[in-house]
Design a protein around this motif. Structure first.
Motif, PDB file in Angstrom:
ATOM      1  N   PHE A   1      11.455   6.183  39.405  1.00 55.06           N
ATOM      2  CA  PHE A   1      11.874   5.787  40.748  1.00 55.06           C
ATOM      3  C   PHE A   1      13.334   6.146  40.984  1.00 55.06           C
ATOM      4  O   PHE A   1      13.705   6.590  42.068  1.00 55.06           O
ATOM      5  CB  PHE A   1      11.657   4.284  40.968  1.00 55.06           C
ATOM      6  CG  PHE A   1      10.393   3.961  41.688  1.00 55.06           C
ATOM      7  CD1 PHE A   1      10.402   3.619  43.023  1.00 55.06           C
ATOM      8  CD2 PHE A   1       9.174   3.997  41.036  1.00 55.06           C
ATOM      9  CE1 PHE A   1       9.241   3.320  43.698  1.00 55.06           C
ATOM     10  CE2 PHE A   1       7.997   3.698  41.697  1.00 55.06           C
ATOM     11  CZ  PHE A   1       8.033   3.360  43.033  1.00 55.06           C
ATOM     12  N   GLU A   2      14.168   5.925  39.970  1.00 53.55           N
ATOM     13  CA  GLU A   2      15.593   6.238  40.105  1.00 53.55           C
ATOM     14  C   GLU A   2      15.826   7.736  40.251  1.00 53.55           C
ATOM     15  O   GLU A   2      16.825   8.153  40.839  1.00 53.55           O
ATOM     16  CB  GLU A   2      16.363   5.689  38.912  1.00 53.55           C
ATOM     17  CG  GLU A   2      16.472   4.176  38.927  1.00 53.55           C
ATOM     18  CD  GLU A   2      17.104   3.610  37.668  1.00 53.55           C
ATOM     19  OE1 GLU A   2      17.143   4.317  36.633  1.00 53.55           O
ATOM     20  OE2 GLU A   2      17.545   2.447  37.712  1.00 53.55           O
ATOM     21  N   ASN A   3      14.922   8.566  39.708  1.00 49.50           N
ATOM     22  CA  ASN A   3      15.044  10.021  39.793  1.00 49.50           C
ATOM     23  C   ASN A   3      14.259  10.608  40.957  1.00 49.50           C
ATOM     24  O   ASN A   3      13.972  11.806  40.966  1.00 49.50           O
ATOM     25  CB  ASN A   3      14.611  10.675  38.479  1.00 49.50           C
ATOM     26  CG  ASN A   3      15.581  10.388  37.353  1.00 49.50           C
ATOM     27  OD1 ASN A   3      16.781  10.356  37.561  1.00 49.50           O
ATOM     28  ND2 ASN A   3      15.057  10.149  36.165  1.00 49.50           N
ATOM     29  N   GLY A   4      13.877   9.796  41.903  1.00 51.58           N
ATOM     30  CA  GLY A   4      13.209  10.283  43.109  1.00 51.58           C
ATOM     31  C   GLY A   4      11.775  10.736  42.899  1.00 51.58           C
ATOM     32  O   GLY A   4      11.263  11.527  43.684  1.00 51.58           O
ATOM     33  N   GLY A   5      11.128  10.273  41.845  1.00 52.70           N
ATOM     34  CA  GLY A   5       9.709  10.593  41.616  1.00 52.70           C
ATOM     35  C   GLY A   5       9.457  11.988  41.083  1.00 52.70           C
ATOM     36  O   GLY A   5       8.415  12.573  41.369  1.00 52.70           O
ATOM     37  N   LYS A   6      10.409  12.520  40.322  1.00 55.27           N
ATOM     38  CA  LYS A   6      10.248  13.873  39.777  1.00 55.27           C
ATOM     39  C   LYS A   6       8.972  13.970  38.948  1.00 55.27           C
ATOM     40  O   LYS A   6       8.701  13.138  38.104  1.00 55.27           O
ATOM     41  CB  LYS A   6      11.457  14.240  38.926  1.00 55.27           C
ATOM     42  CG  LYS A   6      12.706  14.454  39.741  1.00 55.27           C
ATOM     43  CD  LYS A   6      13.686  15.321  39.000  1.00 55.27           C
ATOM     44  CE  LYS A   6      15.015  15.453  39.612  1.00 55.27           C
ATOM     45  NZ  LYS A   6      15.241  15.565  40.927  1.00 55.27           N
ATOM     46  N   GLY A   7       8.204  15.007  39.247  1.00 57.56           N
ATOM     47  CA  GLY A   7       6.931  15.216  38.569  1.00 57.56           C
ATOM     48  C   GLY A   7       5.743  14.744  39.386  1.00 57.56           C
ATOM     49  O   GLY A   7       4.615  15.091  39.097  1.00 57.56           O
ATOM     50  N   PHE A   8       6.021  13.928  40.400  1.00 55.29           N
ATOM     51  CA  PHE A   8       4.949  13.394  41.244  1.00 55.29           C
ATOM     52  C   PHE A   8       5.132  13.824  42.704  1.00 55.29           C
ATOM     53  O   PHE A   8       4.535  13.239  43.600  1.00 55.29           O
ATOM     54  CB  PHE A   8       4.912  11.861  41.163  1.00 55.29           C
ATOM     55  CG  PHE A   8       4.383  11.336  39.856  1.00 55.29           C
ATOM     56  CD1 PHE A   8       3.038  11.072  39.690  1.00 55.29           C
ATOM     57  CD2 PHE A   8       5.234  11.128  38.777  1.00 55.29           C
ATOM     58  CE1 PHE A   8       2.540  10.594  38.484  1.00 55.29           C
ATOM     59  CE2 PHE A   8       4.758  10.655  37.574  1.00 55.29           C
ATOM     60  CZ  PHE A   8       3.414  10.393  37.420  1.00 55.29           C
ATOM     61  N   GLU A   9       5.955  14.847  42.932  1.00 54.56           N
ATOM     62  CA  GLU A   9       6.261  15.271  44.301  1.00 54.56           C
ATOM     63  C   GLU A   9       5.024  15.724  45.058  1.00 54.56           C
ATOM     64  O   GLU A   9       4.835  15.348  46.224  1.00 54.56           O
ATOM     65  CB  GLU A   9       7.300  16.408  44.311  1.00 54.56           C
ATOM     66  CG  GLU A   9       8.658  16.017  43.788  1.00 54.56           C
ATOM     67  CD  GLU A   9       8.837  16.327  42.301  1.00 54.56           C
ATOM     68  OE1 GLU A   9       7.834  16.584  41.604  1.00 54.56           O
ATOM     69  OE2 GLU A   9       9.978  16.309  41.838  1.00 54.56           O
ATOM     70  N   ASN A  10       4.174  16.513  44.418  1.00 57.86           N
ATOM     71  CA  ASN A  10       2.972  17.020  45.099  1.00 57.86           C
ATOM     72  C   ASN A  10       2.024  15.890  45.473  1.00 57.86           C
ATOM     73  O   ASN A  10       1.479  15.860  46.582  1.00 57.86           O
ATOM     74  CB  ASN A  10       2.246  18.054  44.230  1.00 57.86           C
ATOM     75  CG  ASN A  10       3.036  19.341  44.107  1.00 57.86           C
ATOM     76  OD1 ASN A  10       3.858  19.651  44.956  1.00 57.86           O
ATOM     77  ND2 ASN A  10       2.777  20.092  43.053  1.00 57.86           N
ATOM     78  N   ILE A  11       1.833  14.963  44.553  1.00 56.11           N
ATOM     79  CA  ILE A  11       0.954  13.814  44.829  1.00 56.11           C
ATOM     80  C   ILE A  11       1.533  12.987  45.973  1.00 56.11           C
ATOM     81  O   ILE A  11       0.819  12.592  46.901  1.00 56.11           O
ATOM     82  CB  ILE A  11       0.762  12.951  43.564  1.00 56.11           C
ATOM     83  CG1 ILE A  11      -0.008  13.738  42.501  1.00 56.11           C
ATOM     84  CG2 ILE A  11       0.061  11.645  43.892  1.00 56.11           C
ATOM     85  CD1 ILE A  11      -0.064  13.065  41.153  1.00 56.11           C
ATOM     86  N   MET A  12       2.848  12.744  45.933  1.00 55.70           N
ATOM     87  CA  MET A  12       3.486  11.938  46.976  1.00 55.70           C
ATOM     88  C   MET A  12       3.399  12.621  48.337  1.00 55.70           C
ATOM     89  O   MET A  12       3.117  11.964  49.338  1.00 55.70           O
ATOM     90  CB  MET A  12       4.955  11.663  46.614  1.00 55.70           C
ATOM     91  CG  MET A  12       5.116  10.694  45.470  1.00 55.70           C
ATOM     92  SD  MET A  12       4.330   9.116  45.812  1.00 55.70           S
ATOM     93  CE  MET A  12       5.170   8.621  47.280  1.00 55.70           C
ATOM     94  N   ASN A  13       3.640  13.928  48.377  1.00 59.30           N
ATOM     95  CA  ASN A  13       3.544  14.653  49.642  1.00 59.30           C
ATOM     96  C   ASN A  13       2.129  14.606  50.201  1.00 59.30           C
ATOM     97  O   ASN A  13       1.935  14.440  51.407  1.00 59.30           O
ATOM     98  CB  ASN A  13       4.017  16.097  49.474  1.00 59.30           C
ATOM     99  CG  ASN A  13       5.510  16.192  49.266  1.00 59.30           C
ATOM    100  OD1 ASN A  13       6.260  15.300  49.666  1.00 59.30           O
ATOM    101  ND2 ASN A  13       5.953  17.258  48.627  1.00 59.30           N
TER     102      ASN A  13
END
Length: 168
Positions: A119-131
């Protein structure tokens, strides 16, 4: 403070619905919707007061929650207007929310410290899922509002056709 008042009122209304005798299907849908709203507001309260990291097992649960509101609105509208025929088949409307939770299963399996770091790193690695989830939330909101308006208009047209006078 507003979120706290909101979830208290929401759970109070859910309690009133729960204590009602002779509940209709619309009452049951509204009850589950209110519980969902109350839980969502509670998670906003934790975030707003910056105490969400104290409960890392709850992190991320709020992400797909908006995908529940559209189907609840639509099913409640159909139930209140008498258009909900087979409510069990309508549970398929919640499939996008279920798929979103399943797509986040890797995140939910992380330890609390890993979730906080992510969460502190802005969700790195989960960007595609979040988008993808964000697009699904936007589409869901628009689609279900339009479907609910359509159901309301259909009910209004049916109501006008059934009665010779609709002034009262």
């Amino acid at each position: 403070m507003i979120y706290q008042i909101g979830f208290v009122i929401t759970f109070f209304l859910a309690f009133l619905l729960l204590s009602k005798s002779r509940k209709t299907i619309a009452d049951k849908i509204l009850f589950f919707w209110l519980v969902t709203i109350g839980f969502h507001l509670f998670l906003f309260y934790l975030f707003y007061n910056k105490i969400d990291f104290e409960y890392p097992y709850l992190l991320g649960i709020n992400i797909p929650l908006p995908l529940f509101h559209g189907p609840f609105l639509f099913l409640y509208t159909k139930a209140i207007t008498g258009q909900l025929k087979n409510w069990k088949i309508n549970l398929l409307h919640f499939l996008p929310a279920l798929i979103s939770y399943l797509s986040l299963i890797d995140f939910f399996q992380l330890s609390g410290k890993e979730k906080i770091l992510l969460f502190e790193n802005g969700g790195k690695g989960f960007e595609n899922i979040m988008n993808t989830i964000i697009v699904a939330i936007l589409c869901s909101g628009i689609i279900y509002v339009l479907l609910s308006i359509q159901a309301t208009r259909k009910h209004k047209k049916s109501f006008i056709n059934q009665f010779s006078s609709n002034e009262k």
